[in-house]
Design an enzyme around this catalytic site. Structure first.
Site, PDB file in Angstrom:
ATOM      1  N   GLY A 316     -51.873 -26.594 -27.374  1.00 39.31           N
ATOM      2  CA  GLY A 316     -52.995 -27.753 -27.971  1.00 39.31           C
ATOM      3  C   GLY A 316     -53.102 -27.104 -29.420  1.00 39.31           C
ATOM      4  O   GLY A 316     -52.298 -26.325 -30.143  1.00 39.31           O
ATOM      5  N   ASP A 317     -54.160 -27.621 -29.915  1.00 40.80           N
ATOM      6  CA  ASP A 317     -54.368 -27.108 -31.240  1.00 40.80           C
ATOM      7  C   ASP A 317     -54.554 -25.612 -31.919  1.00 40.80           C
ATOM      8  O   ASP A 317     -54.411 -25.158 -32.849  1.00 40.80           O
ATOM      9  CB  ASP A 317     -55.526 -27.961 -32.101  1.00 40.80           C
ATOM     10  CG  ASP A 317     -55.160 -29.355 -32.421  1.00 40.80           C
ATOM     11  OD1 ASP A 317     -54.288 -29.653 -32.601  1.00 40.80           O
ATOM     12  OD2 ASP A 317     -56.195 -30.172 -32.299  1.00 40.80           O
TER      13      ASP A 317
HETATM   14  N1  LIG Z   1     -51.426 -16.439 -22.297  1.00 40.61           N
HETATM   15  C1  LIG Z   1     -52.703 -16.827 -22.728  1.00 40.61           C
HETATM   16  N2  LIG Z   1     -53.910 -16.467 -22.106  1.00 40.61           N
HETATM   17  C2  LIG Z   1     -55.078 -16.854 -22.421  1.00 40.61           C
HETATM   18  N3  LIG Z   1     -55.543 -17.409 -23.385  1.00 40.61           N
HETATM   19  C3  LIG Z   1     -54.322 -17.995 -24.270  1.00 40.61           C
HETATM   20  C4  LIG Z   1     -52.846 -17.456 -23.954  1.00 40.61           C
HETATM   21  N4  LIG Z   1     -51.985 -17.782 -25.021  1.00 40.61           N
HETATM   22  C5  LIG Z   1     -52.828 -18.646 -25.738  1.00 40.61           C
HETATM   23  N5  LIG Z   1     -54.144 -18.462 -25.516  1.00 40.61           N
HETATM   24  C6  LIG Z   1     -55.311 -18.913 -26.213  1.00 40.61           C
HETATM   25  O1  LIG Z   1     -55.628 -20.166 -25.647  1.00 40.61           O
HETATM   26  C7  LIG Z   1     -56.359 -21.115 -26.692  1.00 40.61           C
HETATM   27  C8  LIG Z   1     -56.307 -22.644 -26.478  1.00 40.61           C
HETATM   28  O2  LIG Z   1     -54.968 -22.787 -26.466  1.00 40.61           O
HETATM   29  P1  LIG Z   1     -54.414 -24.339 -26.775  1.00 40.61           P
HETATM   30  O3  LIG Z   1     -55.204 -25.110 -27.872  1.00 40.61           O
HETATM   31  O4  LIG Z   1     -52.853 -24.311 -27.056  1.00 40.61           O
HETATM   32  O5  LIG Z   1     -54.886 -25.063 -25.545  1.00 40.61           O
HETATM   33  P2  LIG Z   1     -55.807 -26.201 -25.066  1.00 40.61           P
HETATM   34  O6  LIG Z   1     -55.279 -26.487 -23.685  1.00 40.61           O
HETATM   35  O7  LIG Z   1     -55.798 -27.179 -26.024  1.00 40.61           O
HETATM   36  O8  LIG Z   1     -56.951 -25.440 -24.981  1.00 40.61           O
HETATM   37  P3  LIG Z   1     -58.308 -25.785 -25.744  1.00 40.61           P
HETATM   38  O9  LIG Z   1     -58.725 -26.913 -25.351  1.00 40.61           O
HETATM   39  O10 LIG Z   1     -59.242 -24.640 -24.780  1.00 40.61           O
HETATM   40  O11 LIG Z   1     -58.102 -25.415 -27.104  1.00 40.61           O
HETATM   41  C9  LIG Z   1     -55.950 -20.528 -27.931  1.00 40.61           C
HETATM   42  O12 LIG Z   1     -56.917 -20.112 -29.010  1.00 40.61           O
HETATM   43  C10 LIG Z   1     -55.125 -19.270 -27.742  1.00 40.61           C
HETATM   44  O13 LIG Z   1     -55.763 -18.318 -28.461  1.00 40.61           O
END
Ligand SMILES: Nc1ncnc2c1ncn2[C@@H]1O[C@H](COP(=O)(O)OP(=O)(O)OP(=O)(O)O)[C@@H](O)[C@H]1O
Length: 753
Positions: A316-317
């Protein structure tokens, strides 16, 4: 004759090929694209590959669509049907190659076995079985069929045979009414196999695709490879790179957040996206993140020689934001920001790629990356003035209700996944606090370019962030650790030690404070007060009345009211009146809520850097201190939300955008202020947002700005959200754009040629 055509064809192609990443466009053969194809073929039979006519290259802009179609039909009898002929001729571009092809629709079991299947009698042995075909800079047209090259991934060709296969991901045609439900899965793979009249012509067709930057997967002839294995003395087919001007396969690093989109990102990548990249010949190194912050660490330390063509973020973002901050925390930040970033949307929120490139499904995103090209995108920096910590973003920074929702949503991540924002929003809505802020903004105007020396800012911010290190990007999952002081990490904005003075970066934005800091603190008093909402005014509680507000609308360009021309001023006025009936009331009709807080001005004095002291020293009535030399506008009060958008911020759920006038590359940010407090106001805002009419609300201001300073009121507890990452907001922050833009891989689909 033929050779000269090859040369002219190559040069035409070079003109037609968009400015894609030059590194990615490197050609296999030593001469790159500068030489003609080494293969020269005599013209053959009736189905010869024709040289472009004297009319060519066809310049679609100099011909009407009818002319284009007519000339095509006259020359080759190509019949473009299926409705929207004009539209299709627009899509054709200039002609690269014409000839005959036989579209082989039968399922191939011998596809990868290299057998040159002889068409059965009556199938393609006769000249009549072939159809007219044309490869243009934008499409392959055969008979009545059309394949846009934007949808084509690569061509597979087995050396020495006369057929080739074009791999593509065209959009599925949804019957009307169903297109809505097909969002996100509109494309699917289709392989188009063609038989050319001869091996030489097959080579020519494949060469044409290679010239158009389509990756050619050239496989050795199985017989010759067998012979080669058995005896080195037997002749073998020439290496494909001598025949085709293939582009070098791009080498990239993939950073995959396995937690994104409730854990579906791995499936998305390995199941959908990786096969596309493989077809396109990409060489990828895939790293799955193991924790929040891992992506930032990777981006800050990766050896770029292992991924010269960029970094692809799958998630995601949030993961993109980590990568951006990692790249900008490198020693060589200019190199860091120049590394192209590809995005495969697999998270719950993918506003950046959806808004900037117009793609929201992983296949289209992968196609955009395969097709290449770069989209320059502004990057903003939010600096915590007291600590000097800086965090970068590309989408939006926000304060007030939305950041509270972001904070609360963390609790529900596991239970509700992407729905958690809705759940948290609803709960927060039920027990909504009041948010008060002081803010100053520098409206974007032409003269601002003279006032703000962005190059100085850039050098300064880059130097400092390099020296001090950037704050650790905090994910939603680590909000607790950000908000709880005892668990704060060293790099967090709130805990980093630093001067309470505004940094050089901030001073750079604010020429006044820059002057003060360098000891030149005289004030050039101007004779006219042009900015009623002077924060230094001793008169409390502006704007207080409707009439005052109306008069404010006469100011030229420096205030929120005039900036509402982005919205609808007339509508605003109507809305103002109607809202007094149903609303708690427009801010100028009732006492602003922040007025009701006792001693607002005492408790929440705006401390403009150096300004107050300056005024006192000079013994000038604060009311009369002009501020337009800096063009900063200062306001304060209650705000349901403050959003500083770097692009239009299209939400995944709706086709409407938060900041309709924002551009991702216009060197401006779009400030959205939702004034006042109360559930009804907020509800109206969100409802109107869904319909695209939120800017017409009388309590919404929309201003294009160069920079914004935001400080929470004394009793206001609000976080600062940056691209989905949450930070505490204790003290003033300043948000500005970097002069350097980062580069996203891909362009809006359909704009490749
Ligand atoms: N392996 C991991 N375990 C837990 N958190 C992670 C991991 N890798 C990345 N993250 C964190 O997860 C967060 C959300 O990531 P991302 O935006 O890619 O996904 P998302 O599904 O859109 O989640 P969100 O809606 O919470 O932003 C990022 O801020 C990142 O720091």
């Amino acid at each position: 004759m033929q050779k000269s055509w090859s040369l002219s064809r190559a040069s035409n192609l070079r003109v037609a090929v968009p400015q894609q990443s030059l590194r990615r466009m490197g050609l296999c053969s030593p001469g790159g694209g500068q030489h003609a194809s080494p293969v020269v073929f005599p013209e053959k039979r009736g189905s010869k590959v024709k040289t472009p006519s004297s009319k060519q290259p066809v310049n679609p802009t100099s011909m009407t669509n009818d002319d284009l179609l007519k000339s095509k039909n006259d020359e080759h009898g190509i019949d473009i049907i299926g409705g929207g002929g004009d539209e299709k001729s627009d899509l054709l571009g200039y002609v690269v190659l014409t000839g005959k092809l036989f579209p082989d629709k039968r399922k191939r079991s011998d596809e990868n076995h290299g057998k040159d299947r002889r068409p059965s009698s009556g199938e393609a042995t006769t000249h009549e079985s072939f159809v007219d075909a044309k490869l243009t800079s934008k499409a392959l047209v055969w008979g009545s069929n059309f394949l846009a090259l934007d949808d084509a991934i690569s061509v597979t060709y087995i050396t020495g045979l006369r057929y080739f296969t074009v791999h593509a991901y065209p959009e599925k045609r949804a019957s009307c009414g169903f297109s809505y439900f097909m969002k996100g899965q509109k494309r699917s793979r289709k392989d188009f196999r063609f038989v050319a009249p001869s091996k030489e012509e097959a080579v020519h067709w494949v060469g044409g695709f290679a010239d158009l930057q389509c990756y050619v997967n050239c496989l050795p002839h199985p017989v010759s490879s067998k012979k080669q294995a058995s005896s080195e003395l037997l002749p073998v087919d020439p290496p494909p790179e001598l025949i085709f001007r293939c582009k070098n396969p791009p080498r990239m690093l993939v950073i995959l957040n396995p937690r994104s989109g409730r854990g579906r990102s791995s499936k998305v990548f390995y199941g959908i996206v990786e096969p596309i990249f493989k077809l396109a010949g990409f060489q990828l190194e895939v790293v799955k993140t193991t924790s929040a912050g891992h992506a930032k660490e990777l981006a800050s330390s990766v050896d770029f020689s292992t991924c010269p063509d960029g970094i692809i973020c799958v998630g995601g973002d949030g993961i993109i934001n980590e990568v951006l901050n990692g790249l900008l925390s490198r020693d060589n930040q200019k190199e860091g920001i120049s590394i192209p970033i590809g995005i495969i949307p697999a998270g719950s929120d993918n506003s950046l790629v959806w808004t900037v490139l117009g793609v929201r499904d992983p296949i289209s995103a992968a196609l955009a990356i395969v097709k290449g090209g770069l989209t320059a995108t502004d990057v903003f920096a939010v600096e915590w003035i007291q600590t000097g910590a800086i965090h970068f973003g590309m989408t939006v920074s926000y304060y007030g209700f939305v950041s509270d929702v972001l904070e609360l949503s963390e609790k529900y991540q596991k239970q509700f996944g992407p729905l958690r924002y809705f759940v948290a929003g609803f709960l927060k809505f039920l027990c909504m606090p009041k948010y008060s802020f002081e803010l100053e903004y520098l409206p974007a105007q032409k003269e601002d370019h003279e006032v703000v020396d962005m190059a100085d800012l850039y050098t300064d911010i880059m130097k400092r962030s390099s020296k001090e290190g950037l704050p650790k990007a905090s994910s939603l999952s680590s909000i607790d650790s950000i908000m709880t002081p005892s668990r704060m990490s060293v790099g967090d904005p709130d805990t980093s030690c630093g001067s309470a003075e505004p940094s050089e970066y901030v001073r750079g934005i604010d020429p006044k404070s820059k002057r003060l800091s360098s000891g030149r603190n005289h004030v050039n008093a101007e004779p006219e007060v042009i900015h009623p909402p002077n924060p230094l005014s001793t008169t409390p509680n502006w704007p207080r009345t409707r009439s005052k507000s109306r008069s404010e609308k006469g100011w030229s360009g420096l205030n929120t009211t005039s900036d509402r021309t982005w919205g609808n001023a007339a509508m605003n006025d109507r809305e103002d009146i109607s809202s007094t009936i149903s609303d708690p009331g427009p801010i100028w009709d009732t006492e602003p809520k922040w007025d009701s807080e006792p001693n607002w001005d005492v408790e929440n004095q705006i401390e403009l850097p150096g300004h107050a002291a300056d005024c006192l020293e000079a013994g000038i009535n604060k009311e009369l201190i002009p501020r337009y030399e800096e063009k900063w506008v200062a306001v304060k009060g209650q705000y349901l939300g403050i959003l500083v958008c770097n692009h239009a911020c299209r939400t995944v759920q709706s086709s409407h955008v938060v900041a309709p006038k924002a551009e991702h590359d216009d060197s401006c940010m779009d400030l959205l202020l939702v004034r006042g407090s109360g559930r009804w106001r907020l509800l109206r805002f969100f409802l109107r947002l869904q319909m695209g009419g939120h800017l017409e609300l009388p309590y919404v201001d929309y201003i294009k700005v160069k920079s914004v300073k935001i400080k929470p009121g004394k009793h206001c507890r609000s976080g600062c959200g940056i691209d989905g990452e949450l930070f505490p907001l204790n003290g003033q922050v300043v948000s500005s754009l970097l002069p350097e833009q980062c580069r996203l891989i891909g362009r809006t689909l359909g704009q490749h040629m």
